[in-house]
Structure formats: structure tokens, C-alpha cells
Design a protein around this motif. Structure first.
Motif, PDB file in Angstrom:
ATOM      1  N   VAL A 188     -12.464  -1.372  -1.822  1.00  0.00           N
ATOM      2  CA  VAL A 188     -11.197  -1.059  -2.510  1.00  0.00           C
ATOM      3  C   VAL A 188     -11.139  -1.780  -3.855  1.00  0.00           C
ATOM      4  O   VAL A 188     -10.667  -1.234  -4.862  1.00  0.00           O
ATOM      5  CB  VAL A 188      -9.999  -1.465  -1.624  1.00  0.00           C
ATOM      6  CG1 VAL A 188      -8.697  -1.364  -2.408  1.00  0.00           C
ATOM      7  CG2 VAL A 188      -9.948  -0.599  -0.377  1.00  0.00           C
ATOM      8  N   THR A 205      -4.139   5.643   6.149  1.00  0.00           N
ATOM      9  CA  THR A 205      -2.979   4.899   6.654  1.00  0.00           C
ATOM     10  C   THR A 205      -3.350   4.065   7.870  1.00  0.00           C
ATOM     11  O   THR A 205      -2.942   2.906   8.013  1.00  0.00           O
ATOM     12  CB  THR A 205      -1.850   5.870   7.017  1.00  0.00           C
ATOM     13  OG1 THR A 205      -1.469   6.592   5.857  1.00  0.00           O
ATOM     14  CG2 THR A 205      -0.643   5.114   7.565  1.00  0.00           C
ATOM     15  N   TRP A 221       0.826  -1.203   0.000  1.00  0.00           N
ATOM     16  CA  TRP A 221       0.000   0.000   0.000  1.00  0.00           C
ATOM     17  C   TRP A 221       0.860   1.253   0.000  1.00  0.00           C
ATOM     18  O   TRP A 221       0.460   2.296  -0.519  1.00  0.00           O
ATOM     19  CB  TRP A 221      -0.987  -0.010   1.185  1.00  0.00           C
ATOM     20  CG  TRP A 221      -0.357   0.133   2.559  1.00  0.00           C
ATOM     21  CD1 TRP A 221       0.002  -0.848   3.406  1.00  0.00           C
ATOM     22  CD2 TRP A 221      -0.061   1.364   3.223  1.00  0.00           C
ATOM     23  NE1 TRP A 221       0.516  -0.358   4.567  1.00  0.00           N
ATOM     24  CE2 TRP A 221       0.483   1.040   4.478  1.00  0.00           C
ATOM     25  CE3 TRP A 221      -0.196   2.727   2.880  1.00  0.00           C
ATOM     26  CZ2 TRP A 221       0.903   1.986   5.411  1.00  0.00           C
ATOM     27  CZ3 TRP A 221       0.200   3.671   3.815  1.00  0.00           C
ATOM     28  CH2 TRP A 221       0.756   3.310   5.058  1.00  0.00           C
ATOM     29  N   TYR A 257      -2.864  -5.092  -1.979  1.00  0.00           N
ATOM     30  CA  TYR A 257      -2.610  -5.230  -0.542  1.00  0.00           C
ATOM     31  C   TYR A 257      -3.805  -5.870   0.165  1.00  0.00           C
ATOM     32  O   TYR A 257      -3.663  -6.866   0.884  1.00  0.00           O
ATOM     33  CB  TYR A 257      -2.301  -3.853   0.040  1.00  0.00           C
ATOM     34  CG  TYR A 257      -2.131  -3.816   1.536  1.00  0.00           C
ATOM     35  CD1 TYR A 257      -1.015  -4.347   2.156  1.00  0.00           C
ATOM     36  CD2 TYR A 257      -3.122  -3.224   2.334  1.00  0.00           C
ATOM     37  CE1 TYR A 257      -0.876  -4.301   3.530  1.00  0.00           C
ATOM     38  CE2 TYR A 257      -2.987  -3.158   3.715  1.00  0.00           C
ATOM     39  CZ  TYR A 257      -1.857  -3.710   4.309  1.00  0.00           C
ATOM     40  OH  TYR A 257      -1.725  -3.656   5.684  1.00  0.00           O
ATOM     41  N   TYR A 258      -5.010  -5.332  -0.058  1.00  0.00           N
ATOM     42  CA  TYR A 258      -6.205  -5.860   0.602  1.00  0.00           C
ATOM     43  C   TYR A 258      -6.598  -7.231   0.040  1.00  0.00           C
ATOM     44  O   TYR A 258      -7.084  -8.105   0.775  1.00  0.00           O
ATOM     45  CB  TYR A 258      -7.361  -4.869   0.460  1.00  0.00           C
ATOM     46  CG  TYR A 258      -7.290  -3.764   1.490  1.00  0.00           C
ATOM     47  CD1 TYR A 258      -7.893  -3.915   2.733  1.00  0.00           C
ATOM     48  CD2 TYR A 258      -6.608  -2.588   1.225  1.00  0.00           C
ATOM     49  CE1 TYR A 258      -7.822  -2.904   3.694  1.00  0.00           C
ATOM     50  CE2 TYR A 258      -6.525  -1.577   2.175  1.00  0.00           C
ATOM     51  CZ  TYR A 258      -7.132  -1.745   3.416  1.00  0.00           C
ATOM     52  OH  TYR A 258      -7.043  -0.744   4.356  1.00  0.00           O
ATOM     53  N   THR A 296      -2.750  -0.556  -3.296  1.00  0.00           N
ATOM     54  CA  THR A 296      -3.717  -0.783  -2.225  1.00  0.00           C
ATOM     55  C   THR A 296      -4.634  -1.963  -2.528  1.00  0.00           C
ATOM     56  O   THR A 296      -4.952  -2.786  -1.655  1.00  0.00           O
ATOM     57  CB  THR A 296      -4.564   0.480  -2.007  1.00  0.00           C
ATOM     58  OG1 THR A 296      -3.701   1.612  -1.818  1.00  0.00           O
ATOM     59  CG2 THR A 296      -5.456   0.338  -0.784  1.00  0.00           C
ATOM     60  N   LYS A 297      -5.098  -2.048  -3.784  1.00  0.00           N
ATOM     61  CA  LYS A 297      -6.001  -3.131  -4.177  1.00  0.00           C
ATOM     62  C   LYS A 297      -5.331  -4.493  -3.967  1.00  0.00           C
ATOM     63  O   LYS A 297      -5.941  -5.424  -3.422  1.00  0.00           O
ATOM     64  CB  LYS A 297      -6.408  -2.948  -5.630  1.00  0.00           C
ATOM     65  CG  LYS A 297      -7.380  -3.992  -6.137  1.00  0.00           C
ATOM     66  CD  LYS A 297      -7.769  -3.693  -7.577  1.00  0.00           C
ATOM     67  CE  LYS A 297      -8.711  -4.759  -8.118  1.00  0.00           C
ATOM     68  NZ  LYS A 297      -9.104  -4.487  -9.521  1.00  0.00           N
ATOM     69  N   LYS A 349     -10.127   4.463  -1.263  1.00  0.00           N
ATOM     70  CA  LYS A 349      -8.751   4.729  -0.859  1.00  0.00           C
ATOM     71  C   LYS A 349      -8.695   4.816   0.661  1.00  0.00           C
ATOM     72  O   LYS A 349      -8.971   5.883   1.239  1.00  0.00           O
ATOM     73  CB  LYS A 349      -8.235   5.998  -1.493  1.00  0.00           C
ATOM     74  CG  LYS A 349      -8.092   5.897  -3.012  1.00  0.00           C
ATOM     75  CD  LYS A 349      -7.478   7.161  -3.602  1.00  0.00           C
ATOM     76  CE  LYS A 349      -7.312   7.025  -5.114  1.00  0.00           C
ATOM     77  NZ  LYS A 349      -6.711   8.247  -5.716  1.00  0.00           N
ATOM     78  N   ASN A 367      -5.173   0.953   6.794  1.00  0.00           N
ATOM     79  CA  ASN A 367      -4.243  -0.039   6.226  1.00  0.00           C
ATOM     80  C   ASN A 367      -3.504  -0.792   7.335  1.00  0.00           C
ATOM     81  O   ASN A 367      -3.348  -2.010   7.283  1.00  0.00           O
ATOM     82  CB  ASN A 367      -3.242   0.643   5.308  1.00  0.00           C
ATOM     83  CG  ASN A 367      -3.903   1.229   4.066  1.00  0.00           C
ATOM     84  OD1 ASN A 367      -4.971   0.764   3.637  1.00  0.00           O
ATOM     85  ND2 ASN A 367      -3.289   2.251   3.480  1.00  0.00           N
TER      86      ASN A 367
END
Length: 304
Positions: free
Chosen positions: A265, A274, A202, A210-211, A207-208, A271, A277
């Protein structure tokens, strides 16, 4: 004096060369019982320089059978060849059997042995003695040792082959196993978490991914460790299935937020902040720690 010595030398030489050829045939007995054996010995003496032909032994002699014929034994002594040969014979006919004269040839002259005769008689029968029919040859008792050794070797070979094939298949299977298959569900999930942290997805704007990977770690762990069909379930379906798990209410709420945030996401391009995340990673770690299998009693004793 010299003349006398020459005459004596000539005389001695003449005597040596004039040494007569001797040949004889002798038997060690002149009477045997039917089936007994006896020895015929041929002896001969010839001068060292003499050309001679040893008697040719006939293939058969009427009434007699050859059991053994030895090689001709030769010994040189004082310029004289001393020759000897032994013949072992037997007879199964009663009466007298004769061995004809045998001839030794030396320098074109023939020297023959005398004919010899052997009396072949039946054994004496006694009235007081019991007599029985002739029995057939007895077979020796069966020897089990070679059979047992053979069976033992066969069993050893079969078992050894089976163990080798089993070891070979296991080795081949281990080579084909993925890290996921070789490690426990908890160990593999922890490894995946470490890789995600190391890659800093991320932070790099991924990010996508990451999740997606975080939730996949949790879903795969649930399938392998808890036999829950999680990989193909939606967020709501998975939350519903997790109700059966004995989890703290706060942890369940965090997992609920994580799954819904992951969907936003992925599909709505949300988005997260932090803090969100960081909380997502901590939530998955907390879930793994709360649901990991209990250590074995042996390991627990060692850690005390």
C-alpha cells in the motif's frame, strides 16, 4: 473673734514657711570586711515651695567604690517634700575610710550632712583552718541542648529542602511527559487503536495512512514492551525477529500478511479490500491481547 482667727492663720503660715531644711547622711554599718558592701542613705526635707539642689554625688571617694546609686525617692506630705536616696559602696583597702559631708542647697542656703567613717578590716585568720590558693573562675559545663537543637533544625531544613526539590523536579518532569511516556506500552497502543478506529481513515480514502499508523502502533509497542528494534526494521526483518516470540502460527501468518500488505500500500499503491482492512485492525488487536503483560498478583486477587 475674727481678728483672733486671722492672727492664728498668719502665725500658722509663718511656721510652715519657716519650716527648716533638714538633711542627713547615715550608714547601715560602720565596720565591714574587705569586699563587703554597705549602704549610705541620704535623707532630706524641704518645704513644698522651696527651690533646692540635691547633693551632687562625686565620681569617686578615696578608698571607696560605688556599686549602685538609686534614683531620688520623693514623697510630698503635709506640704513637705521628703527626699531619699540610697548609695551602695564597697572597699578593698583596709583601714578607715571617710565619706565627706554632702550639701543640700535650698533657697540659696546650704545644709550639710556630717562626715561618716567606716572601718574596713581583713577577715580573721584561724591557725587550725586550712587555706588554699585562689582558684581561677570555673567555667560552667558545656550546654549541649542549644547545639542539639541547632543541629536538629539544620537537619530538618536540609531534609525538607531536599524533599521539596525532589517533589518539584518530579512535578516538573510529569508536566513534560508525553502521553506515551505516562502510559504503559499496552495502554498507549490501545489508545492509538481507538483513535484510528474513530478517525475511519480507510473509509475516508486514507488507506496509506491507515496501514502506516496500524503498523507503527505494533512496532512501537514491540520496542517499548519487548525491547525489539522494530521501528527501523523492514517487514522481513521484523518477521524474522518475531520468531522468538511465542505466538500462534496463525497469528504470525496474519502479521506477515499485514506487514507485506502495508508495504504494498505504501510503495506500490495497492488498494486492499474492505475485508483486508478489517482483518488488519483485528490482527493488531489480537497481537496486543496475546502479548500484553500479565496482571499483578494483587489485581488478580481482587478480580477473583
Amino acid at each position: 473673734m475674727k481678728k483672733l482667727f486671722g492672727i492664728l492663720t498668719l502665725l500658722f503660715t509663718t511656721l510652715v514657711w519657716a519650716q527648716p531644711v533638714r538633711f542627713s547622711a547615715e550608714i547601715d554599718t560602720n565596720r565591714i570586711l574587705i569586699g563587703d558592701q554597705f549602704t549610705l542613705q541620704l535623707k532630706g526635707e524641704v518645704n513644698e515651695e522651696t527651690n533646692f539642689e540635691w547633693p551632687i554625688i562625686p565620681d569617686t571617694i578615696s578608698g571607696l567604690e560605688f556599686v549602685d546609686i538609686s534614683k531620688i525617692d520623693t514623697t510630698l506630705k503635709d506640704g513637705i517634700w521628703q527626699l531619699s536616696q540610697k548609695l551602695t559602696l564597697t572597699s578593698f583597702d583596709s583601714g578607715y575610710v571617710a565619706i565627706p559631708p554632702l550639701t543640700l542647697k535650698a533657697n540659696g542656703e546650704e545644709t550639710s550632712s556630717q562626715a561618716v567613717a567606716v572601718a574596713v578590716a581583713f577577715p580573721e585568720l584561724r591557725e587550725e583552718q586550712d587555706y588554699y590558693d585562689i582558684k581561677e573562675p570555673m567555667e560552667p559545663p558545656f550546654n549541649w541542648i542549644p547545639l542539639l537543637i541547632g543541629v536538629g533544625i539544620f537537619i530538618f531544613f536540609v531534609v525538607g529542602t531536599w524533599l521539596f526539590v525532589k517533589w518539584l523536579r518530579k512535578r516538573q518532569a510529569n508536566k513534560e511527559l508525553t502521553p506515551e511516556q505516562m502510559m504503559s506500552p499496552y495502554e498507549y497502543a490501545q489508545l492509538q487503536i481507538l483513535e484510528i478506529e474513530k478517525e475511519q481513515l480507510w473509509q475516508a480514502g486514507k488507506t496509506k495512512e491507515y496501514y502506516s499508523r496500524l503498523t507503527d502502533v505494533m512496532r512501537l509497542y514491540m520496542e517499548r514492551q519487548m525491547n525489539i528494534n522494530a521501528m527501523e526494521s523492514t517487514a522481513d526483518e521484523l518477521i524474522d525477529k518475531m520468531k522468538e516470540l511465542r505466538l500462534a502460527t496463525e497469528l504470525k501468518e496474519k502479521i506477515d500478511r499485514l506487514l507485506h500488505l502495508s508495504a504494498l500500500v505504501k510503495y506500490a499503491k495497492e488498494k486492499p479490500s474492505t475485508s483486508q482492512n478489517d482483518e488488519a485492525l483485528v490482527t493488531v488487536k489480537h497481537f496486543l491481547e496475546q502479548t500484553k503483560p500479565a496482571e499483578k498478583e494483587e489485581n488478580a486477587e481482587l478480580s477473583v
